[in-house]
Write an enzyme that holds these catalytic residues in place. Structure first.
Site, PDB file in Angstrom:
ATOM      1  N   PRO A 199       0.836  -1.212   0.000  1.00 28.88           N
ATOM      2  CA  PRO A 199       0.000   0.000   0.000  1.00 28.88           C
ATOM      3  C   PRO A 199       0.869   1.259   0.000  1.00 28.88           C
ATOM      4  O   PRO A 199       1.357   1.691   1.041  1.00 28.88           O
ATOM      5  CB  PRO A 199      -0.806  -0.133   1.298  1.00 28.88           C
ATOM      6  CG  PRO A 199       0.065  -0.967   2.190  1.00 28.88           C
ATOM      7  CD  PRO A 199       0.800  -1.919   1.296  1.00 28.88           C
ATOM      8  N   ASP A 379       5.634   2.467   2.298  1.00 31.04           N
ATOM      9  CA  ASP A 379       4.772   1.322   2.578  1.00 31.04           C
ATOM     10  C   ASP A 379       4.003   1.646   3.859  1.00 31.04           C
ATOM     11  O   ASP A 379       4.592   1.676   4.940  1.00 31.04           O
ATOM     12  CB  ASP A 379       5.628   0.066   2.752  1.00 31.04           C
ATOM     13  CG  ASP A 379       4.808  -1.193   3.020  1.00 31.04           C
ATOM     14  OD1 ASP A 379       3.605  -1.069   3.322  1.00 31.04           O
ATOM     15  OD2 ASP A 379       5.392  -2.295   2.948  1.00 31.04           O
ATOM     16  N   HIS A 380       2.698   1.867   3.734  1.00 31.70           N
ATOM     17  CA  HIS A 380       1.908   2.332   4.883  1.00 31.70           C
ATOM     18  C   HIS A 380       1.772   1.267   5.962  1.00 31.70           C
ATOM     19  O   HIS A 380       1.366   1.570   7.096  1.00 31.70           O
ATOM     20  CB  HIS A 380       0.525   2.785   4.415  1.00 31.70           C
ATOM     21  CG  HIS A 380      -0.007   3.950   5.187  1.00 31.70           C
ATOM     22  ND1 HIS A 380       0.230   4.123   6.532  1.00 31.70           N
ATOM     23  CD2 HIS A 380      -0.763   5.014   4.807  1.00 31.70           C
ATOM     24  CE1 HIS A 380      -0.360   5.227   6.947  1.00 31.70           C
ATOM     25  NE2 HIS A 380      -0.957   5.795   5.916  1.00 31.70           N
ATOM     26  N   ARG A 381       2.101   0.017   5.665  1.00 31.76           N
ATOM     27  CA  ARG A 381       2.079  -1.012   6.686  1.00 31.76           C
ATOM     28  C   ARG A 381       3.202  -0.811   7.692  1.00 31.76           C
ATOM     29  O   ARG A 381       3.115  -1.265   8.843  1.00 31.76           O
ATOM     30  CB  ARG A 381       2.222  -2.407   6.053  1.00 31.76           C
ATOM     31  CG  ARG A 381       1.107  -2.789   5.088  1.00 31.76           C
ATOM     32  CD  ARG A 381       1.438  -4.086   4.376  1.00 31.76           C
ATOM     33  NE  ARG A 381       2.678  -3.980   3.600  1.00 31.76           N
ATOM     34  CZ  ARG A 381       3.214  -4.981   2.891  1.00 31.76           C
ATOM     35  NH1 ARG A 381       2.590  -6.163   2.869  1.00 31.76           N
ATOM     36  NH2 ARG A 381       4.328  -4.809   2.222  1.00 31.76           N
TER      37      ARG A 381
END
Length: 408
Positions: A199, A379-381
């Site tokens: 994401p 990476d939004h994780r």
């Protein structure tokens, strides 16, 4: 007894490679551990060492052969004191037997195959890999008309593709079919995986780089001339960006991390990948422990790594790994762009061109300044917006006040 020299697996994921060059010729003595050939993988050109000693009796795969499978016999070595002709005969018999066995097994598994040699006996069948046969069948190509470049004349994928890679005409003009190379396929697979599974979100800043340009000029002016009358060093803007990013990562370690299924890996070392354009794609050699190196060390290392990348001479440890990537398209006059993350890393920094713009100073007067756009793909994780923003603020501070780079 004849000794088979096999196509080695030079990395855990390697399935095939190109035999770039033989460093020994038939009849040469070979010592154990001696470099005998160069293999081109999807990443680099690597040396192959002999595991036994003897005489190179027969080269089975000629230099320049493409898509040679791991485990295929590339040469035959005669043991010390063994007759060369006997060794060649023994080796070829072993290879033929293994090929006939493979064809029989293949025919049992592929009952639906219907090619020009379908009704021939096993002894009369031409040697071709399963993939080559499948492509030939789909494209209605007669394998009898193809000369194989594989072991003992075996037809491989590239041989068949060579017959269908001719220009194709349509009503709008001509187009050319270009076979996909190994490195291009790896890039395609990784980028599709990244965009589908990671994401992404993006942040961008604008940095005033007048002080950085002046600082660079002062450092380069101090370079002594070498014996070739050229400066001993020449620092680039990108070298400063590597240093600034490394120091920023050390201050914000959450950005120097990756998503690994059920855990987040945070790297203790600051190893930065620098994207280098090559003829057939992109390589990302690594500047290791960049936060601990001065700007001259970084500059020399980046130049050497880029030279190796363009000649495909990087060693696996020089391009595998890294926790952060920098991609700079400023030299192509690109104002700004957003790069795709290089898994398993969590961030990639994209750098645009330096350009002049009119800006107000503290006294509300217009002045011409040099600015540069830098974006961060995250990476939004792993990395939240606030964490990424703080990293970029530190980066901006270092770029706009470059003397701070020696204080961090």
């Amino acid at each position: 007894m004849a000794i088979k020299i096999l196509m080695p697996a030079l990395s855990p994921t390697m399935k095939e490679g190109n035999l770039a060059k033989w460093l020994k010729k038939e009849g040469d003595k070979v010592a154990a551990g001696e470099v005998i050939a160069e293999i081109e993988t999807d990443k680099a050109i690597m040396e192959v060492d002999a595991v036994d000693e003897g005489t190179l009796a027969k080269i089975m795969i000629t230099a320049g052969a493409k898509n040679v499978k791991v485990g295929d016999v590339i040469a035959i070595l005669a043991e010390e004191g063994e007759d060369i002709e006997t060794a060649i005969k023994e080796g070829q018999e072993i290879i033929v037997k293994s090929h006939v066995k493979e064809i029989v097994v293949e025919d049992i598994k592929t009952e639906k195959y219907s090619g020009p040699d379908q009704k021939e006996s096993v002894a009369e069948r031409i040697f071709a890999t399963p993939l080559a046969r499948r492509i030939a069948s789909q494209e209605n190509i007669n394998l009898h008309n193809i000369t194989g470049s594989g072991p003992n004349g075996r037809i491989v994928k590239s041989d068949v593709e060579g017959c269908i890679g001719q220009p194709l005409l349509n009503e709008n003009g001509g187009v050319t079919t270009i076979p996909i190379t190994g490195i291009r396929q790896v890039i395609a697979d990784r980028l599709v995986e990244s965009k589908q599974q990671v994401p992404h979100f993006y942040l961008e800043i604008e940095c005033v780089v007048d002080k950085l340009l002046e600082f660079r000029t002062e450092i380069n002016a101090g370079a002594k001339l070498g014996e070739d009358s050229k400066p001993e060093y020449k620092i680039s803007i990108n070298d400063f960006l590597v240093k600034a990013a490394a120091l920023s990562l050390a201050r914000h370690p959450k950005v120097n991390s990756s998503w690994q299924k059920d855990v987040i890996i945070q790297y203790n070392d600051v190893d930065i990948c620098v994207a280098v354009a090559i003829d057939d794609g992109l390589m990302t050699p690594i500047v290791k422990n960049a936060n601990r190196k001065n700007i001259l060390q970084i500059s020399a290392e980046v130049k050497e790594l880029a030279k190796k990348a363009k000649s495909q001479r990087l060693k696996p440890e020089e391009y595998q790994g890294g926790g952060f990537t920098i991609s700079n398209l400023g030299m192509y006059s690109i104002k700004s762009f957003y790069a795709i993350i290089n898994p398993p890393q969590s961030c990639i920094m994209a750098v645009g061109a330096t350009r002049k713009v009119a800006m107000y100073n503290k006294n509300d007067q217009l002045e011409m300044r040099h600015v540069m756009n830098i974006s961060l793909s995250c990476d939004h994780r792993v990395v939240d917006g606030a964490t990424a923003a703080m990293f970029l603020n530190t980066l901006k501070e270092l770029i706009e006040t470059p003397s701070l780079m020696i204080c961090y």
